[in-house]
Design a protein around this motif. Structure first.
Motif, PDB file in Angstrom:
ATOM      1  N   ARG A 478      -0.276 -16.389  -1.027  1.00  0.00           N
ATOM      2  CA  ARG A 478      -0.614 -14.924   0.139  1.00  0.00           C
ATOM      3  C   ARG A 478      -0.877 -14.495   0.941  1.00  0.00           C
ATOM      4  O   ARG A 478      -2.138 -15.152   1.040  1.00  0.00           O
ATOM      5  CB  ARG A 478      -0.515 -13.920  -0.935  1.00  0.00           C
ATOM      6  N   THR A 479      -0.838 -14.052   2.211  1.00  0.00           N
ATOM      7  CA  THR A 479      -2.186 -13.683   2.822  1.00  0.00           C
ATOM      8  C   THR A 479      -2.784 -12.066   2.887  1.00  0.00           C
ATOM      9  O   THR A 479      -2.248 -11.460   2.458  1.00  0.00           O
ATOM     10  CB  THR A 479      -1.480 -13.847   4.415  1.00  0.00           C
ATOM     11  N   VAL A 480      -4.252 -11.873   2.627  1.00  0.00           N
ATOM     12  CA  VAL A 480      -4.802 -11.180   2.489  1.00  0.00           C
ATOM     13  C   VAL A 480      -5.836 -11.169   3.380  1.00  0.00           C
ATOM     14  O   VAL A 480      -6.464 -11.497   4.310  1.00  0.00           O
ATOM     15  CB  VAL A 480      -5.349 -11.294   1.081  1.00  0.00           C
ATOM     16  N   LYS A 481      -5.734  -9.728   4.728  1.00  0.00           N
ATOM     17  CA  LYS A 481      -6.760  -9.529   5.491  1.00  0.00           C
ATOM     18  C   LYS A 481      -7.965  -8.393   4.353  1.00  0.00           C
ATOM     19  O   LYS A 481      -7.747  -7.776   3.844  1.00  0.00           O
ATOM     20  CB  LYS A 481      -5.996  -8.511   6.222  1.00  0.00           C
ATOM     21  N   VAL A 482      -9.057  -9.409   4.807  1.00  0.00           N
ATOM     22  CA  VAL A 482     -10.111  -8.628   4.708  1.00  0.00           C
ATOM     23  C   VAL A 482     -10.853  -8.082   5.713  1.00  0.00           C
ATOM     24  O   VAL A 482     -11.374  -9.128   6.349  1.00  0.00           O
ATOM     25  CB  VAL A 482     -11.085  -9.100   3.045  1.00  0.00           C
ATOM     26  N   LYS A 483     -11.730  -6.868   5.492  1.00  0.00           N
ATOM     27  CA  LYS A 483     -12.017  -6.446   7.132  1.00  0.00           C
ATOM     28  C   LYS A 483     -12.089  -7.113   8.394  1.00  0.00           C
ATOM     29  O   LYS A 483     -12.084  -7.732   9.371  1.00  0.00           O
ATOM     30  CB  LYS A 483     -13.718  -6.949   6.756  1.00  0.00           C
ATOM     31  N   ASN A 484     -10.384  -7.994   8.622  1.00  0.00           N
ATOM     32  CA  ASN A 484      -9.452  -8.064   9.429  1.00  0.00           C
ATOM     33  C   ASN A 484      -9.481  -9.597   9.875  1.00  0.00           C
ATOM     34  O   ASN A 484      -9.561  -9.286  10.496  1.00  0.00           O
ATOM     35  CB  ASN A 484     -10.027  -6.999  11.081  1.00  0.00           C
ATOM     36  N   LYS A 485     -10.440 -10.184   8.567  1.00  0.00           N
ATOM     37  CA  LYS A 485     -10.271 -11.413   8.287  1.00  0.00           C
ATOM     38  C   LYS A 485      -9.277 -11.591   7.888  1.00  0.00           C
ATOM     39  O   LYS A 485      -9.210 -11.430   6.586  1.00  0.00           O
ATOM     40  CB  LYS A 485     -11.386 -12.454   7.977  1.00  0.00           C
ATOM     41  N   GLU A 486      -8.013 -12.604   7.771  1.00  0.00           N
ATOM     42  CA  GLU A 486      -7.400 -13.231   7.361  1.00  0.00           C
ATOM     43  C   GLU A 486      -7.444 -14.779   7.002  1.00  0.00           C
ATOM     44  O   GLU A 486      -7.987 -15.401   6.936  1.00  0.00           O
ATOM     45  CB  GLU A 486      -6.301 -14.099   7.778  1.00  0.00           C
ATOM     46  N   GLN A 487      -7.087 -14.473   5.276  1.00  0.00           N
ATOM     47  CA  GLN A 487      -7.637 -14.440   3.946  1.00  0.00           C
ATOM     48  C   GLN A 487      -6.245 -15.499   2.808  1.00  0.00           C
ATOM     49  O   GLN A 487      -5.118 -15.038   2.880  1.00  0.00           O
ATOM     50  CB  GLN A 487      -8.415 -14.661   2.848  1.00  0.00           C
ATOM     51  N   ILE A 488      -6.213 -16.668   3.397  1.00  0.00           N
ATOM     52  CA  ILE A 488      -5.174 -17.496   1.906  1.00  0.00           C
ATOM     53  C   ILE A 488      -5.340 -17.681   0.507  1.00  0.00           C
ATOM     54  O   ILE A 488      -6.281 -17.922   0.691  1.00  0.00           O
ATOM     55  CB  ILE A 488      -4.693 -18.831   2.502  1.00  0.00           C
ATOM     56  N   GLN A 489      -4.358 -17.055  -0.347  1.00  0.00           N
ATOM     57  CA  GLN A 489      -4.909 -17.001  -1.652  1.00  0.00           C
ATOM     58  C   GLN A 489      -3.838 -17.691  -2.105  1.00  0.00           C
ATOM     59  O   GLN A 489      -2.837 -17.644  -1.887  1.00  0.00           O
ATOM     60  CB  GLN A 489      -4.742 -15.813  -1.927  1.00  0.00           C
ATOM     61  N   LEU A 490      -4.294 -18.991  -2.891  1.00  0.00           N
ATOM     62  CA  LEU A 490      -2.876 -19.234  -4.047  1.00  0.00           C
ATOM     63  C   LEU A 490      -3.521 -19.246  -5.182  1.00  0.00           C
ATOM     64  O   LEU A 490      -4.277 -19.531  -5.795  1.00  0.00           O
ATOM     65  CB  LEU A 490      -3.490 -21.162  -3.407  1.00  0.00           C
ATOM     66  N   VAL A 491      -1.976 -19.558  -5.733  1.00  0.00           N
ATOM     67  CA  VAL A 491      -1.861 -19.388  -7.386  1.00  0.00           C
ATOM     68  C   VAL A 491      -1.339 -20.459  -7.601  1.00  0.00           C
ATOM     69  O   VAL A 491      -0.371 -20.694  -6.937  1.00  0.00           O
ATOM     70  CB  VAL A 491      -1.466 -18.302  -8.081  1.00  0.00           C
ATOM     71  N   PHE A 492      -1.808 -21.782  -8.646  1.00  0.00           N
ATOM     72  CA  PHE A 492      -1.340 -23.016  -9.377  1.00  0.00           C
ATOM     73  C   PHE A 492      -0.612 -22.596 -11.018  1.00  0.00           C
ATOM     74  O   PHE A 492      -1.515 -21.961 -11.310  1.00  0.00           O
ATOM     75  CB  PHE A 492      -2.483 -23.890  -8.868  1.00  0.00           C
ATOM     76  N   ASN A 527      -6.446  -9.426 -12.091  1.00  0.00           N
ATOM     77  CA  ASN A 527      -5.589  -8.700 -13.423  1.00  0.00           C
ATOM     78  C   ASN A 527      -5.289 -10.318 -14.113  1.00  0.00           C
ATOM     79  O   ASN A 527      -4.742 -10.512 -14.348  1.00  0.00           O
ATOM     80  CB  ASN A 527      -3.815  -8.692 -12.629  1.00  0.00           C
ATOM     81  N   GLY A 528      -6.146 -10.773 -13.884  1.00  0.00           N
ATOM     82  CA  GLY A 528      -6.767 -12.020 -15.269  1.00  0.00           C
ATOM     83  C   GLY A 528      -6.279 -13.309 -15.249  1.00  0.00           C
ATOM     84  O   GLY A 528      -5.823 -14.352 -15.314  1.00  0.00           O
ATOM     85  N   LEU A 529      -5.450 -13.214 -13.467  1.00  0.00           N
ATOM     86  CA  LEU A 529      -5.566 -14.626 -12.872  1.00  0.00           C
ATOM     87  C   LEU A 529      -5.785 -14.980 -11.765  1.00  0.00           C
ATOM     88  O   LEU A 529      -6.939 -14.346 -11.060  1.00  0.00           O
ATOM     89  CB  LEU A 529      -3.884 -14.151 -11.615  1.00  0.00           C
ATOM     90  N   PRO A 530      -6.116 -17.017 -11.880  1.00  0.00           N
ATOM     91  CA  PRO A 530      -7.371 -16.920 -11.050  1.00  0.00           C
ATOM     92  C   PRO A 530      -6.272 -17.030  -9.473  1.00  0.00           C
ATOM     93  O   PRO A 530      -5.443 -18.124  -9.242  1.00  0.00           O
ATOM     94  CB  PRO A 530      -7.390 -18.706 -11.596  1.00  0.00           C
ATOM     95  N   ILE A 531      -7.066 -16.981  -8.802  1.00  0.00           N
ATOM     96  CA  ILE A 531      -6.585 -16.680  -7.644  1.00  0.00           C
ATOM     97  C   ILE A 531      -7.637 -17.477  -6.599  1.00  0.00           C
ATOM     98  O   ILE A 531      -8.887 -17.410  -6.599  1.00  0.00           O
ATOM     99  CB  ILE A 531      -6.574 -15.654  -6.886  1.00  0.00           C
ATOM    100  N   HIS A 532      -6.733 -18.966  -5.476  1.00  0.00           N
ATOM    101  CA  HIS A 532      -7.529 -19.492  -4.907  1.00  0.00           C
ATOM    102  C   HIS A 532      -7.535 -19.594  -3.346  1.00  0.00           C
ATOM    103  O   HIS A 532      -6.135 -18.702  -3.307  1.00  0.00           O
ATOM    104  CB  HIS A 532      -7.650 -20.908  -5.344  1.00  0.00           C
ATOM    105  N   ILE A 533      -8.704 -19.509  -2.575  1.00  0.00           N
ATOM    106  CA  ILE A 533      -8.847 -18.962  -1.591  1.00  0.00           C
ATOM    107  C   ILE A 533      -9.251 -20.050  -0.810  1.00  0.00           C
ATOM    108  O   ILE A 533      -9.868 -20.744  -1.090  1.00  0.00           O
ATOM    109  CB  ILE A 533     -10.475 -17.880  -1.399  1.00  0.00           C
ATOM    110  N   ALA A 534      -8.158 -20.799   0.059  1.00  0.00           N
ATOM    111  CA  ALA A 534      -7.963 -21.431   0.473  1.00  0.00           C
ATOM    112  C   ALA A 534      -8.302 -21.344   1.789  1.00  0.00           C
ATOM    113  O   ALA A 534      -7.971 -21.028   2.760  1.00  0.00           O
ATOM    114  CB  ALA A 534      -6.709 -22.515   0.873  1.00  0.00           C
ATOM    115  N   GLU A 535      -8.701 -22.273   2.827  1.00  0.00           N
ATOM    116  CA  GLU A 535      -9.052 -22.648   4.455  1.00  0.00           C
ATOM    117  C   GLU A 535      -7.468 -22.572   4.567  1.00  0.00           C
ATOM    118  O   GLU A 535      -8.281 -21.673   5.907  1.00  0.00           O
ATOM    119  CB  GLU A 535      -9.841 -24.047   4.307  1.00  0.00           C
ATOM    120  N   ARG A 536      -6.788 -22.965   5.009  1.00  0.00           N
ATOM    121  CA  ARG A 536      -5.724 -23.145   4.803  1.00  0.00           C
ATOM    122  C   ARG A 536      -4.720 -23.175   4.005  1.00  0.00           C
ATOM    123  O   ARG A 536      -4.476 -23.399   3.590  1.00  0.00           O
ATOM    124  CB  ARG A 536      -5.365 -23.468   6.847  1.00  0.00           C
TER     125      ARG A 536
END
Ligand code: ATP
Ligand code: MG
Length: 871
Positions: A478-492, A527-536
């Motif tokens: 998913r994409t998450v906007k934190v303070k207006n900056k976009e972040q890509i989050q991945l779950v494996f 919530n117990g789920l490891p979320i990876h913050i990816a460059e893109r």
């Protein structure tokens, strides 16, 4: 029935219906960015509802400590003023995870209340969700039909989305709910007004006691609902309210949960509890808040200036303020109530008894600090009122400054204002408050998009204890906007990356597929789920990726984490077993370890701790790791229970030699790989809590290297003296003797100058005027002035000169007889100082001034002469 019997009866009832009874999770929530405190029984099962973790049991029941003072549920302002909302309360709950649904939930709820507890059926009402057109959800006919089996139709009430549709947050599991309300009014009152008209109307005797939530939808980020694959039941009943109903009382505070504390407060204040006046409100506030504060501290959350700590501080200050204003407590009093609380609840909650001393100390220190703030605030309030004496209106901005900068509560400001015949512009105050809230919201605004599935959804398997590289597949992003900056989050599907938790920072590294290499910037846990913050976002989401943790960084983190365990063990040996972990932060460069201890550690103790830890490192004890150990067994092994862990039924135990801890973090394979350990600093962070900052391995070596470099530099300055310490000592000593010799020379000089000044004195109207136009330093000129003051009468001395570093200087002396006639050197020199663009002051007989404008010296002298002689 006593409250303890009531609690036990609830648990026994659901155990008999096949439920597993679990302990309450800690009230303070660690490791969840969306929640600071447990605010409902379901919190500890969030991962099960979200499907991030398989449910361990299908049916569960418990009594959960809850705190509702922030975020979505905030009852703080009600507490004390009403008789049935608390900050901290116990929520009795039963759950079904994909097992039974509405029929059994309603049936058992009814059975417990009416057959086991024997509550009067005629006093009970149930609400049912009326449906929502905008959500496309019809009326909850199923629940209504179930209730019709037990209640007449006139006792079943339809409710709207606000009251009867429960949502965990903006997104996530949700569904209709059915609340049970009880009418506790007298028969006489009930005959006059039908109870059904009072349900959900804020009447203190017609209240909700139990909420049965039927989780059947998932709310998506775009606001739409989708049905959940498995349906769940989540119920919550207010324990204190149930006690009130069963003990035939009309206020939670009249039940045995609270009467002991109310009596103690009455005794301490020498006032009588009367429910209907301000004294009653204040006693309820205090009886309630002392529980919330003490339990938070026992759970590891100390009052502080930020986040959860600030929430606790605010509760504490609210209690102090009510005590101060209405019960005349001007000295710390909350801390004196702790023993009562411990006596009453210490058996059911052993953490209270264990942390008794810390709780008392922390509360006392906080109270003292706040009482000082109150005093200061009252003085500020006086100034503000003096300023507004004309209008008798205090501006919103002033009230807000008091509130925001000085922590002075608005209702206290109002109270003082009212007592003095002033008013506060509350609308303007609220505007300021809203502005501040908006600023805070903007600073933390996070907008999360919906999770997009890639392939089959799976519960992430964490393999990072055993390997730092593995093949992984993306299951969602998913994409998450934190303070207006976009972040890509991945779950494996599985991951070697450790998600930030338990004080240990998250891993970083890379994932690669084909030619594509994408940096993983951080790993967090939600919530117990490891979320990876990816460059893109990778170009091919369905590829299999080689995942690689940044090994060098992780090894540093592991070494530091293992070192915290060794440090903990060493501290308990050196300082005593009262030392308990109160928090930690483990990063790659250094780590912090907070622990309970009541005084500064001595130099020797710090050395001894360092030596012990390094000894354990050299012993090269191998990591002994036990996964999935039942909690009782872990305790039996002697593991120290860390605060704030959410105890599942099994835990991970980490052992190095005789250090044994419950821990979910990453560790060195053997203590030897830590290499070397050094303490950087030791300090206090709160009453009874100390913090050690330390480092290991290369960083520790660098720290020692730096110290060595400083020493070499000093040695060089001392011409490579073989005995460095003696050389430095000698330098310091000779420096001191030079200083003394210098002083004698200066004194000699001052005497010489004084003599020549005296010789050139001119008499004007009987006053001897002495001047000095050249001098080396202000200090010398002052000395001359002192000497002249001691030796002359009817005299003035004026020095006006440029010092060695080219600054204009003025000195003015009046003999005592002139001062007696009204001369004031301090005042006169300030006049003259203006001409040299400077300032000054002093006493009536002697004053000095310095400035910037050398060219003004002559004019300044003229002025001084004029002021001194009146000519
Ligand atoms: P209310 O409308 O009375 O504030 P609620 O709708 O906020 O209640 P729920 O979130 O459904 O309550 O919580 C479940 C139960 O917990 C309630 O039925 C009530 O008995 C109890 N409860 C809720 N808030 C408090 C509180 N602040 N103090 C004590 N008990 C509470
Ligand atoms: Mg509420």
């Amino acid at each position: 029935m006593t409250s303890n019997e009531i609690r036990q009866t609830f648990l026994d009832f659901f155990a008999s219906k096949g439920h597993t009874i679990v302990p309450s999770a800690p009230m303070v929530v660690k490791n969840d960015p969306t929640l600071m405190f447990t605010n409902a029984g379901m919190n500890q099962f969030k991962d099960w509802f979200l499907g991030n973790e398989p449910a361990k049991y299908n049916r569960v029941a418990d009594s959960q400590k809850c705190l509702r003072v922030s975020g979505k549920h905030n009852d703080l302002e009600e507490v004390g003023h009403d008789t049935y909302h608390h900050t901290m309360f116990e929520m009795l709950g039963n759950w079904s995870f994909g097992d039974y649904f509405k029929k059994e939930a309603i049936q058992w709820g009814w059975e417990l209340l009416t057959e086991v507890f024997k509550l009067d059926k005629n006093r009970l009402y149930a609400t049912v969700f009326e449906g929502s057109e905008s959500d496309g959800v019809p009326m909850d006919e199923e629940a209504r039909q179930e209730w019709m089996k037990y209640l007449p139709e006139s006792h079943i009430i339809l409710g709207n989305k606000h009251d009867n549709f429960w949502e965990m947050g903006d997104t996530g599991p949700c569904g209709p709910c059915s609340e049970i309300h009880i009418d506790l009014r007298s028969d006489e009152e009930r005959a006059k007004v039908d109870g059904v008209t009072l349900v959900n109307q804020g009447h203190h005797l017609v209240i909700e006691i139990w909420n049965l939530v039927f989780m059947q939808f998932n709310r998506k980020a775009n606001g739409s609902l989708e049905p959940l694959p498995a349906k769940h039941v989540d119920t919550g009943m207010g324990f204190e309210r149930l006690c009130m109903a069963l003990q035939g009382k009309q206020s939670n505070y009249d039940t045995d949960v609270f009467t002991g504390m109310i009596d103690a407060i009455a005794a301490l204040s020498g006032k009588k509890y009367e429910p209907d006046n301000e004294i009653g409100v204040a006693m309820r506030v205090i009886a309630d808040h002392i529980r919330a504060i003490s339990f938070s501290i026992a759970d590891g959350q100390l009052p502080s200036n930020v986040k959860a700590g600030y929430v606790i501080r605010r509760i504490l200050r609210r209690a102090v303020r009510y005590g101060y204003t209405f019960l005349d407590f001007k000295e710390p009093f909350l801390c004196r109530l702790v023993p009562n609380l411990v006596a009453q609840m210490g058996d059911a909650f052993p953490e209270l008894r264990k942390q008794n001393e810390l709780i008392v100390r922390v509360i006392k220190e906080e109270e003292e600090a706040f009482l000082r703030t109150l005093d200061k605030g009252i003085k500020l309030m006086d100034n503000i009122m003096a300023k507004a004496a004309g209008t008798k209106k205090i501006s919103g901005v002033d009230a807000f400054t008091l509130y925001d900068t000085y922590g002075f509560p608005i209702d206290l400001s109002e109270l003082i204002a009212r007592e003095n015949g002033y008013t506060i512009d509350l609308d303007a105050f609220n505007v300021e408050l809203e502005k501040q809230k908006q600023r805070a919201r903007n600073a933390t605004a996070i907008e999360a998009g919906d999770w997009m599935s890639v392939g089959k959804d799976a519960v992430t398997e964490f393999v990072g204890y055993d390997t730092m590289a593995t093949d992984v597949n993306i299951v969602r992003y998913r994409t998450v906007k934190v303070k207006n900056k976009e972040q890509i989050q991945l779950v494996f599907d599985k991951t070697p990356f450790y998600g930030e938790m338990g004080g240990e920072v998250g891993d970083s590294g890379w994932i690669c597929a084909g030619d594509e290499k994408i940096a993983i910037l951080n790993t967090i846990k939600e919530n117990g789920l490891p979320i990876h913050i990816a460059e893109r976002l990778p170009s091919d989401l369905r590829a299999t990726f080689k995942a690689q943790v940044d090994t060098e960084r992780r090894i540093c983190i592991q070494n530091n984490h293992s070192a915290t365990h060794l440090l903990h063990a060493a501290l308990r040996k050196v300082l005593g077993t009262h030392v308990e972990q109160k928090g930690s932060f483990v990063g790659p460069e250094s780590f912090r370890f907070d622990f309970s201890h009541y005084e500064k550690m001595s130099h020797e103790q710090i050395n001894e701790v360092e030596r012990l830890v390094n000894k354990m490192i050299r012993a090269n004890a191998p990591l002994q790791e036990y996964r999935d150990v039942p909690i009782e067994e872990a305790r039996g092994m002697g593991a120290m229970a860390l605060f704030g862990e959410k105890y599942g039924n099994s835990v991970r135990v980490i052992k190095f030699g005789d250090s044994i801890e419950l821990c979910g973090g990453c560790h060195a394979p053997a203590t030897g790989s830590i290499g070397y350990f050094r303490i950087i600093s030791e300090s206090a962070i709160a009453a009874g809590v100390r913090r050690i900052e330390a480092t290991t391995g290369l960083r520790a070596e660098i720290m020692v290297d730096n110290m060595e470099e400083t020493i070499s530099a000093i040695r060089e300055m001392c011409n490579n003296a073989p005995d460095l310490l003696a050389a430095v000592r000698k330098t310091v000593e000779s420096n001191e003797s030079y200083r003394k010799a210098m002083e004698a020379v200066q004194q000699e000089r001052a005497i010489n100058i004084k003599n020549s000044v005296k010789a050139t004195a001119q008499t004007v109207d009987g006053v001897s005027v002495m001047t000095l136009r050249a001098c080396l330093s202000m200090e010398l000129a002052r000395n001359v002035a002192f000497l002249l003051h001691g030796e002359t009468t009817a005299s003035v001395f004026i020095a006006a000169f440029e010092s060695e570093d080219n600054k204009p200087c003025l000195v003015l002396m009046y003999s005592d007889d002139l001062v007696a006639k009204g001369k004031d050197a301090g005042k006169d020199i300030r006049e003259a100082a203006k001409l040299i663009q400077g300032g000054g002051g002093g006493q009536k007989f002697l004053a000095t001034a310095g400035g910037k404008n050398v060219d003004g010296l002559s004019e300044a002298t003229e002025i001084l002469l004029k002021l001194a002689t009146g000519k």
